[in-house]
Design an enzyme around this catalytic site. Structure first.
Site, PDB file in Angstrom:
ATOM      1  N   GLU A   1      44.420  47.175  38.359  1.00  0.00           N
ATOM      2  CA  GLU A   1      43.920  46.621  39.624  1.00  0.00           C
ATOM      3  C   GLU A   1      43.543  45.168  39.401  1.00  0.00           C
ATOM      4  O   GLU A   1      43.132  44.786  38.319  1.00  0.00           O
ATOM      5  CB  GLU A   1      42.763  47.473  40.168  1.00  0.00           C
TER       6      GLU A   1
ATOM      7  N   LYS B   1      47.540  43.298  32.959  1.00  0.00           N
ATOM      8  CA  LYS B   1      46.129  43.225  33.348  1.00  0.00           C
ATOM      9  C   LYS B   1      45.327  42.325  32.404  1.00  0.00           C
ATOM     10  O   LYS B   1      44.648  41.383  32.819  1.00  0.00           O
ATOM     11  CB  LYS B   1      45.544  44.637  33.370  1.00  0.00           C
TER      12      LYS B   1
ATOM     13  N   CYS C   1      34.240  41.878  33.903  1.00  0.00           N
ATOM     14  CA  CYS C   1      35.689  41.924  33.712  1.00  0.00           C
ATOM     15  C   CYS C   1      36.166  40.830  32.773  1.00  0.00           C
ATOM     16  O   CYS C   1      36.616  41.122  31.665  1.00  0.00           O
ATOM     17  CB  CYS C   1      36.380  41.833  35.058  1.00  0.00           C
TER      18      CYS C   1
HETATM   19  C1  UGA Z   1      38.203  39.410  37.838  1.00  0.00           C
HETATM   20  C2  UGA Z   1      39.636  39.048  38.268  1.00  0.00           C
HETATM   21  O1  UGA Z   1      39.588  37.848  39.039  1.00  0.00           O
HETATM   22  C3  UGA Z   1      40.252  40.176  39.095  1.00  0.00           C
HETATM   23  O2  UGA Z   1      41.595  39.858  39.418  1.00  0.00           O
HETATM   24  C4  UGA Z   1      40.211  41.477  38.278  1.00  0.00           C
HETATM   25  O3  UGA Z   1      40.728  42.574  38.995  1.00  0.00           O
HETATM   26  C5  UGA Z   1      38.766  41.772  37.914  1.00  0.00           C
HETATM   27  O4  UGA Z   1      38.230  40.670  37.153  1.00  0.00           O
HETATM   28  C6  UGA Z   1      38.731  43.029  37.094  1.00  0.00           C
HETATM   29  O5  UGA Z   1      39.283  43.038  35.999  1.00  0.00           O
HETATM   30  O6  UGA Z   1      38.247  44.062  37.573  1.00  0.00           O
HETATM   31  P1  UGA Z   1      35.805  39.412  39.054  1.00  0.00           P
HETATM   32  O7  UGA Z   1      35.237  39.738  37.718  1.00  0.00           O
HETATM   33  O8  UGA Z   1      35.366  40.225  40.225  1.00  0.00           O
HETATM   34  O9  UGA Z   1      37.422  39.520  39.021  1.00  0.00           O
HETATM   35  O10 UGA Z   1      35.435  37.926  39.390  1.00  0.00           O
HETATM   36  P2  UGA Z   1      36.180  36.512  39.393  1.00  0.00           P
HETATM   37  O11 UGA Z   1      36.332  36.062  40.784  1.00  0.00           O
HETATM   38  O12 UGA Z   1      37.381  36.553  38.531  1.00  0.00           O
HETATM   39  O13 UGA Z   1      35.068  35.594  38.700  1.00  0.00           O
HETATM   40  C7  UGA Z   1      34.677  35.811  37.337  1.00  0.00           C
HETATM   41  C8  UGA Z   1      33.703  34.749  36.885  1.00  0.00           C
HETATM   42  O14 UGA Z   1      34.360  33.497  36.764  1.00  0.00           O
HETATM   43  C9  UGA Z   1      32.523  34.514  37.821  1.00  0.00           C
HETATM   44  O15 UGA Z   1      31.354  34.401  37.038  1.00  0.00           O
HETATM   45  C10 UGA Z   1      32.845  33.208  38.493  1.00  0.00           C
HETATM   46  O16 UGA Z   1      31.686  32.491  38.863  1.00  0.00           O
HETATM   47  C11 UGA Z   1      33.595  32.479  37.389  1.00  0.00           C
HETATM   48  N1  UGA Z   1      34.527  31.456  37.882  1.00  0.00           N
HETATM   49  C12 UGA Z   1      35.574  31.794  38.671  1.00  0.00           C
HETATM   50  C13 UGA Z   1      34.355  30.130  37.486  1.00  0.00           C
HETATM   51  O17 UGA Z   1      33.412  29.787  36.736  1.00  0.00           O
HETATM   52  N2  UGA Z   1      35.246  29.189  37.916  1.00  0.00           N
HETATM   53  C14 UGA Z   1      36.291  29.502  38.709  1.00  0.00           C
HETATM   54  O18 UGA Z   1      37.079  28.585  39.052  1.00  0.00           O
HETATM   55  C15 UGA Z   1      36.464  30.830  39.106  1.00  0.00           C
END
Ligand code: UGA
Length: 461
Positions: free
Chosen positions: A152, A223, A279
């Site tokens: 996912e 993944k 994640c």
């Molecule tokens: C992540 C992946 O984006 C999903 O595609 C995946 O399904 C999921 O893990 C999983 O394996 O279940 P998620 O952990 O919900 O999703 O959150 P993200 O949106 O990826 O953000 C992760 C972290 O990166 C957050 O702390 C966010 O603040 C940080 N981030 C994100 C940044 O510091 N800079 C960015 O440009 C984007």
């Protein structure tokens, strides 16, 4: 089609709820009886936008039910989605004991052949081990178990929209029957025939998601490779941000221009406090561990992880530079969740910031629209208040740790009046440096030197 979901965390609930919205019959089970009782009572144990609506609609339509009776659930469906946790061990390796337990349970309870689908994030080769375990544990029944991998890509905070409107659906299979069954499961999503709570008047026209059929090891690798690449992008942006601070550039200008190149793309180039959550940090560690196990040098990822850990130290340097002595300073924290629109604080950068500030003797107060109760359970000695103005009152510094939109919309002139010293350290680059400066704040963020902020404003006039 009759489907079973084992594990009612956010992935299991979103999968079960959305597939029920796609007119499948879903039975979901979990070994946490209190979670099932909460769900049966119509409440959702986590905060995930729209999940309550999806689950409630599916239950009203009689297509989704929750049960503690895993045996009954397993016997009721043809396709079983394993959505249990795979937390990291101390070594970084994924702990697969929950998957093993589920394999034992399925083998013991099944009375007919099943397609068992890994939805939990697992290292490559788990499919192979899962298939072996199902056949070993179920040898006396003589039943055949097929295994598939269906990773996912849901993001917390937008998981329901991501499930209904994915870019791609990846299924790793071994044979045509598993391929056929999973096509049938996802056909309503691919064809846009489901009850979308996000767009009750019809979903906007968009390209159909790609339905990719691969081998099981490829699906498993997709993944980990995807999450690790996202982590790499973020760490890359963070190093560019450090360079901007030293050389006088503005990271937002640099990453915006980079992102306009379609070969790079604009997403996940946001510099700041780094990535957290359950994640990216855990998957990058598991991928490093997996590469080590098979003798492949993936120091590239180790470096991305090290850069990410360093972000906290970069913030602490800023805190010390501005406050000089941290001990006994009143510090207000805006945001605890690892990102906006979730109450999840697992591996949230804010937790490490709290630990570091407490170790230096700071007095902390914090707010978050959803995550206060979860944070209180870990740090009972922090003062919490749902009202951001209250936590700003008398503070020597305010740290923005999560970029919730409601924080951006605060009356910042009122925050200024409330604070003892109007110092804002914006670790998510949420606010505009020039506006903050004009409002009289001492303001610092990542990779956006103040001098640059005024140059940018001048040049855009
Ligand atoms: C992540 C992946 O984006 C999903 O595609 C995946 O399904 C999921 O893990 C999983 O394996 O279940 P998620 O952990 O919900 O999703 O959150 P993200 O949106 O990826 O953000 C992760 C972290 O990166 C957050 O702390 C966010 O603040 C940080 N981030 C994100 C940044 O510091 N800079 C960015 O440009 C984007």
């Amino acid at each position: 089609m009759k489907l079973v979901v084992i594990g009612c965390g956010y992935v299991g609930l979103v999968t079960g709820g959305c597939l029920a919205a796609a007119r499948h019959e879903v039975v979901a089970t979990d070994n946490d009886a209190s979670k099932i009782a909460t769900l049966q009572a119509g409440r959702i144990p986590i905060y995930e936008p729209h999940l309550d609506e999806v689950v409630a609609a599916a239950r009203r339509a009689g297509r989704l039910r929750f049960t503690t009776d895993a045996g009954d659930a397993i016997r009721s469906g043809d396709v079983i989605f394993i959505c249990v946790g795979t937390p990291p061990r101390a070594t970084g390796e994924a702990d697969l004991s929950a998957i093993d337990n589920v394999a034992r349970l399925i083998a013991a309870e099944a009375r007919s052949p099943k397609l068992v689908v890994e939805k939990s994030t697992v290292p490559a080769q788990t499919g192979q081990n899962l298939k072996r375990a199902l056949n070993v544990y179920g040898h006396s029944s003589g039943l055949h178990f097929d295994v598939a991998s269906n990773p996912e890509f849901l993001r917390e905070g937008t998981a329901v929209g991501d499930f209904f409107h994915p870019d791609r659906i990846v299924v790793g299979v071994e044979g045509v029957e598993a391929d056929r069954q999973l096509r049938e499961v996802y056909e309503p999503i691919v064809e846009g025939r489901f009850e979308c709570v996000l767009h009750p008047n019809g979903c906007p026209q968009s390209a159909k998601p790609e339905f990719l059929v691969t081998t099981i090891p490829s699906a498993e690798l997709i993944k980990h490779a995807s999450n690790s690449f996202l982590a790499l992008k973020i760490s890359y942006a963070n190093v560019i941000s450090d360079l901007c601070e030293r050389l006088g550039g503005n990271v937002e200008e640099v990453t915006r221009a980079m992102g306009l190149d379609p070969r790079i793309g604009p997403q996940f180039l946001k510099a700041g406090l780094g990535f957290g959550g359950f994640c990216l940090p855990k998957d990058i560690q598991a991928f490093i561990h997996l590469a080590e196990q098979v003798g492949v040098d993936f120091s590239l990822l180790k470096e991305a992880e090290r850069i990410n850990r360093q972000r906290i130290e970069r913030l602490m340097e800023k805190v010390r530079n501005h406050l000089w002595v941290v001990k006994d300073k009143q510090i207000a924290l805006l945001g605890l969740a690892f990102k906006p629109f979730t109450d999840d604080i697992r591996l949230a950068p804010a937790l490490e910031v709290i630990r570091r500030l407490q170790a230096e003797g700071a007095k902390l107060r914090a707010t978050d629209p959803q995550a206060i109760e979860r944070a209180r359970a870990i740090f009972p000695d922090v003062i919490y208040n749902a009202d951001p103005y209250e936590i700003a009152r008398g503070a020597d510094a305010l740290l923005v740790l999560t970029e919730w939109p409601q924080f951006k919309q605060l009356d910042w002139s009122r925050i200024h009046r409330e604070m003892a010293r109007p110092l804002v350290l914006d670790t998510r680059n949420m606010l505009d440096p020039l506006t903050m400066k004009l409002q009289g704040f001492e303001y610092d963020s990542f990779g956006r030197p103040e001098a640059n902020a005024s140059v940018t404003a001048e040049s855009s006039r």
